[in-house]
Design a protein around this motif. Structure first.
Motif, PDB file in Angstrom:
ATOM      1  N   MET A   1       0.829  -1.210   0.000  1.00 44.34           N
ATOM      2  CA  MET A   1       0.000   0.000   0.000  1.00 44.34           C
ATOM      3  C   MET A   1       0.863   1.259   0.000  1.00 44.34           C
ATOM      4  O   MET A   1       1.921   1.266   0.609  1.00 44.34           O
ATOM      5  N   MET A   2       0.386   2.299  -0.688  1.00 43.87           N
ATOM      6  CA  MET A   2       1.139   3.546  -0.748  1.00 43.87           C
ATOM      7  C   MET A   2       1.185   4.212   0.640  1.00 43.87           C
ATOM      8  O   MET A   2       0.211   4.175   1.383  1.00 43.87           O
ATOM      9  N   ASN A   3       2.356   4.812   0.982  1.00 42.70           N
ATOM     10  CA  ASN A   3       2.394   5.571   2.231  1.00 42.70           C
ATOM     11  C   ASN A   3       1.748   6.936   1.984  1.00 42.70           C
ATOM     12  O   ASN A   3       1.556   7.341   0.847  1.00 42.70           O
ATOM     13  N   LYS A   4       1.378   7.639   3.043  1.00 43.25           N
ATOM     14  CA  LYS A   4       0.761   8.957   2.859  1.00 43.25           C
ATOM     15  C   LYS A   4       1.760  10.032   3.248  1.00 43.25           C
ATOM     16  O   LYS A   4       1.576  10.756   4.220  1.00 43.25           O
ATOM     17  N   ARG A   5       2.860  10.078   2.486  1.00 42.38           N
ATOM     18  CA  ARG A   5       3.860  11.124   2.702  1.00 42.38           C
ATOM     19  C   ARG A   5       4.041  11.901   1.420  1.00 42.38           C
ATOM     20  O   ARG A   5       4.231  11.320   0.349  1.00 42.38           O
ATOM     21  N   ILE A   6       4.012  13.228   1.538  1.00 42.35           N
ATOM     22  CA  ILE A   6       4.177  14.064   0.353  1.00 42.35           C
ATOM     23  C   ILE A   6       5.208  15.161   0.628  1.00 42.35           C
ATOM     24  O   ILE A   6       5.250  15.721   1.726  1.00 42.35           O
ATOM     25  N   VAL A   7       6.037  15.414  -0.381  1.00 43.42           N
ATOM     26  CA  VAL A   7       6.996  16.517  -0.291  1.00 43.42           C
ATOM     27  C   VAL A   7       6.557  17.633  -1.234  1.00 43.42           C
ATOM     28  O   VAL A   7       6.262  17.374  -2.411  1.00 43.42           O
ATOM     29  N   PHE A   8       6.486  18.845  -0.716  1.00 48.70           N
ATOM     30  CA  PHE A   8       6.229  20.027  -1.547  1.00 48.70           C
ATOM     31  C   PHE A   8       7.542  20.764  -1.756  1.00 48.70           C
ATOM     32  O   PHE A   8       8.398  20.788  -0.874  1.00 48.70           O
ATOM     33  N   THR A   9       7.667  21.412  -2.915  1.00 51.23           N
ATOM     34  CA  THR A   9       8.797  22.296  -3.123  1.00 51.23           C
ATOM     35  C   THR A   9       8.366  23.472  -3.991  1.00 51.23           C
ATOM     36  O   THR A   9       7.326  23.418  -4.659  1.00 51.23           O
ATOM     37  N   GLY A  10       9.172  24.509  -3.977  1.00 48.41           N
ATOM     38  CA  GLY A  10       8.843  25.708  -4.752  1.00 48.41           C
ATOM     39  C   GLY A  10       9.223  26.919  -3.936  1.00 48.41           C
ATOM     40  O   GLY A  10       9.100  26.901  -2.714  1.00 48.41           O
ATOM     41  N   GLY A  11       9.724  27.953  -4.604  1.00 49.77           N
ATOM     42  CA  GLY A  11      10.082  29.135  -3.832  1.00 49.77           C
ATOM     43  C   GLY A  11      10.776  30.196  -4.646  1.00 49.77           C
ATOM     44  O   GLY A  11      10.827  30.133  -5.871  1.00 49.77           O
ATOM     45  N   GLY A  12      11.284  31.167  -3.936  1.00 49.71           N
ATOM     46  CA  GLY A  12      11.969  32.289  -4.585  1.00 49.71           C
ATOM     47  C   GLY A  12      11.098  33.528  -4.552  1.00 49.71           C
ATOM     48  O   GLY A  12      11.558  34.619  -4.282  1.00 49.71           O
ATOM     49  N   SER A  13       9.804  33.368  -4.852  1.00 48.97           N
ATOM     50  CA  SER A  13       8.857  34.476  -4.691  1.00 48.97           C
ATOM     51  C   SER A  13       7.538  33.873  -4.211  1.00 48.97           C
ATOM     52  O   SER A  13       7.329  32.662  -4.338  1.00 48.97           O
ATOM     53  N   ALA A  14       6.662  34.729  -3.660  1.00 43.13           N
ATOM     54  CA  ALA A  14       5.406  34.213  -3.097  1.00 43.13           C
ATOM     55  C   ALA A  14       4.606  33.448  -4.136  1.00 43.13           C
ATOM     56  O   ALA A  14       3.920  32.472  -3.825  1.00 43.13           O
ATOM     57  N   GLY A  15       4.721  33.904  -5.401  1.00 42.61           N
ATOM     58  CA  GLY A  15       3.989  33.236  -6.479  1.00 42.61           C
ATOM     59  C   GLY A  15       4.357  31.766  -6.622  1.00 42.61           C
ATOM     60  O   GLY A  15       3.580  30.971  -7.155  1.00 42.61           O
ATOM     61  N   HIS A  16       5.528  31.405  -6.148  1.00 41.13           N
ATOM     62  CA  HIS A  16       5.941  30.001  -6.228  1.00 41.13           C
ATOM     63  C   HIS A  16       5.673  29.240  -4.942  1.00 41.13           C
ATOM     64  O   HIS A  16       6.135  28.123  -4.763  1.00 41.13           O
ATOM     65  N   VAL A  17       4.938  29.859  -4.029  1.00 43.41           N
ATOM     66  CA  VAL A  17       4.619  29.194  -2.760  1.00 43.41           C
ATOM     67  C   VAL A  17       3.107  29.125  -2.528  1.00 43.41           C
ATOM     68  O   VAL A  17       2.588  28.194  -1.922  1.00 43.41           O
ATOM     69  N   THR A  18       2.393  30.153  -3.063  1.00 43.07           N
ATOM     70  CA  THR A  18       0.955  30.307  -2.805  1.00 43.07           C
ATOM     71  C   THR A  18       0.138  29.035  -3.036  1.00 43.07           C
ATOM     72  O   THR A  18      -0.699  28.667  -2.213  1.00 43.07           O
ATOM     73  N   VAL A  19       0.386  28.374  -4.159  1.00 46.98           N
ATOM     74  CA  VAL A  19      -0.383  27.168  -4.488  1.00 46.98           C
ATOM     75  C   VAL A  19      -0.117  26.084  -3.439  1.00 46.98           C
ATOM     76  O   VAL A  19      -1.029  25.381  -2.985  1.00 46.98           O
ATOM     77  N   ASN A  20       1.146  25.984  -3.026  1.00 47.69           N
ATOM     78  CA  ASN A  20       1.478  25.001  -1.989  1.00 47.69           C
ATOM     79  C   ASN A  20       0.752  25.327  -0.680  1.00 47.69           C
ATOM     80  O   ASN A  20       0.271  24.436   0.011  1.00 47.69           O
ATOM     81  N   LEU A  21       0.681  26.612  -0.361  1.00 56.01           N
ATOM     82  CA  LEU A  21       0.017  27.013   0.890  1.00 56.01           C
ATOM     83  C   LEU A  21      -1.464  26.650   0.870  1.00 56.01           C
ATOM     84  O   LEU A  21      -2.066  26.387   1.901  1.00 56.01           O
ATOM     85  N   ALA A  22      -2.055  26.672  -0.323  1.00 59.05           N
ATOM     86  CA  ALA A  22      -3.472  26.291  -0.431  1.00 59.05           C
ATOM     87  C   ALA A  22      -3.647  24.776  -0.311  1.00 59.05           C
ATOM     88  O   ALA A  22      -4.614  24.300   0.276  1.00 59.05           O
ATOM     89  N   LEU A  23      -2.694  24.030  -0.862  1.00 59.60           N
ATOM     90  CA  LEU A  23      -2.842  22.567  -0.892  1.00 59.60           C
ATOM     91  C   LEU A  23      -2.471  21.890   0.428  1.00 59.60           C
ATOM     92  O   LEU A  23      -3.105  20.910   0.830  1.00 59.60           O
ATOM     93  N   ILE A  24      -1.437  22.410   1.096  1.00 60.91           N
ATOM     94  CA  ILE A  24      -0.892  21.698   2.264  1.00 60.91           C
ATOM     95  C   ILE A  24      -1.952  21.447   3.353  1.00 60.91           C
ATOM     96  O   ILE A  24      -2.088  20.311   3.830  1.00 60.91           O
TER      97      ILE A  24
END
Ligand SMILES: CC(=O)N[C@H]1[C@@H](OP(=O)(O)OP(=O)(O)OC[C@H]2O[C@@H](n3ccc(=O)[nH]c3=O)[C@H](O)[C@@H]2O)O[C@H](CO)[C@@H](O)[C@@H]1O
Length: 358
Positions: A1-24
């Motif tokens: 069975m798949m584990n439930k671990r996810i890694v997010f990445t992205g950065g440098g400006s807020a535009g590269h983080v915003t989507v992650n902040l919504a999903l996390i």
């Protein structure tokens, strides 16, 4: 069975983080363990630290500069070090999937995931893919795109148009709270000036060059960017912020019109909240021109007025705002129809990530 671990990445400006902040928060709610690989110093570190329950792994990063800098010689070594740090973390933690929002920090993470045999999902919020995502594409299983036209720029079968991901909290603002925070009268329309997460010197200058005329017509709230406050301009009906976080929903709730850069996340947020906008995209001289494409696409759909940076001055700004005011009923109608049609992008992206995870 798949584990439930996810890694997010992205950065440098807020535009590269915003989507992650919504999903996390959604992934945490569904019982996933979440880690974020970002730079040790970038804006992503601070933004992600505001979320409980996320493990942050800071890695060394470098930057691609289009100009001479001694760091251009040492940065490749830093990128190599960062790639090794990302690789080692991924090998030890073994997430089921890696989600990358782009920005320079994400490339070594995506490469490290591929070396570990981990599936990668990318997200592209600009109309044409940015450099980090173009470099990451060969190592990714799927790409989620905000603009429908982006699919033409992706390998066949890899891209899915999901629409815009907008943080839930942006829709929860209260107009009265925004007015109280700024000390604005309820009788005057409010103009929000937003220079993108990194501010916008040229836009700030144009706004400040015509502040008398602007404050006659509007109460003006100006998000001007770090170190860009000008306290000599303090007056009733003009309120400046360097950058806002918790206050943003209330400021948006009181806003009638927007003058903004054309970063993709910001403009889709204005669309969803039905704010008629005047967009001043970052010029080709200062960027790869992605904001010009974003802005033109919105203009063609009748959502905004566009003023190119080359033509930006205190006078042209006022004239463009007049045009926006005239077109306001038609623009508002288009925005209403479009925001009602917005798909549930968050749910779609989550489904794609879950399908891709192993
Ligand atoms: C200079 C630069 O490289 N700009 C790019 C960057 O823009 P930038 O980082 O400005 O990104 P966006 O405009 O897409 O998003 C900014 C985000 O920051 C938030 N926000 C902004 C100001 C503030 O005070 N508080 C706050 O929370 C907005 O609500 C939005 O969610 O990424 C975008 C998405 O890839 C690109 O389209 C832009 O071309």
């Amino acid at each position: 069975m798949m584990n439930k671990r996810i890694v997010f990445t992205g950065g440098g400006s807020a535009g590269h983080v915003t989507v992650n902040l919504a999903l996390i928060p959604r992934f945490l709610q569904q019982g996933w363990e979440v880690a974020y690989i970002g730079s040790t110093t970038g804006i992503e570190r601070e933004l992600v630290s505001r979320l409980d329950g996320v493990r942050y792994i800071g890695i060394a990063t470098g930057k691609l500069r289009r100009y001479f800098d001694w760091k251009n010689f040492t940065d490749p070594l830093r990128v190599g070090k960062g790639a090794w740090q990302a690789y080692r973390f991924l090998a030890a933690w073994k997430p089921a999937v890696v989600f990358s929002k782009g920005g320079f920090v994400s490339v070594p993470v995506v490469f490290g995931a591929w070396l570990n045999g981990l599936p990668v999902v990318l997200h592209e919020s600009d109309l044409t893919p940015g450099l980090a995502n173009r470099l990451s594409l060969p190592f990714a299983a799927k790409v989620c795109a905000t603009f429908p036209d982006t699919l033409q720029h992706l390998p066949k079968g890899k891209g899915t148009h999901v629409g815009a991901i907008v943080r839930d909290e942006l829709k929860t603002g209260r107009k009265e709270a925004g007015l109280a925070l700024c000390g604005f009268s309820p009788d005057k329309p409010v103009l929000l000036v937003m220079g993108g997460s990194l501010g916008a010197r040229r836009l700030n200058e144009a706004v400040r060059g015509t502040l008398d005329a602007l404050t006659k017509r509007f109460s003006v709230v100006h998000i001007c960017g770090k170190n860009q406050l000008d306290n000599s301009l303090k007056r009733d009906g003009y309120r400046q912020f360097e950058y806002v976080q918790d206050e943003l929903p209330d400021l948006l709730a009181m806003t009638d019109l927007v003058v903004s850069r054309a970063g993709s996340n910001a403009i889709y947020e204005f669309l969803q909240l039905q704010k008629p906008m005047l967009l001043v995209p970052l010029s080709r001289a200062a960027s790869r021109g992605d904001q010009i494409l974003n802005a033109r696409s919105f203009e063609q759909q009748g959502f905004c007025e566009v003023l190119e940076e080359e033509a930006l001055s205190a006078d042209s700004l006022i004239r463009a705002l007049d045009r926006l005011q005239q077109k306001r009923p038609a623009i508002t109608e288009k925005l209403r129809a479009a925001s009602e049609k917005q798909q549930d992008a968050l749910a779609q992206v989550m489904a794609i990530i879950e399908e891709t995870a192993r």
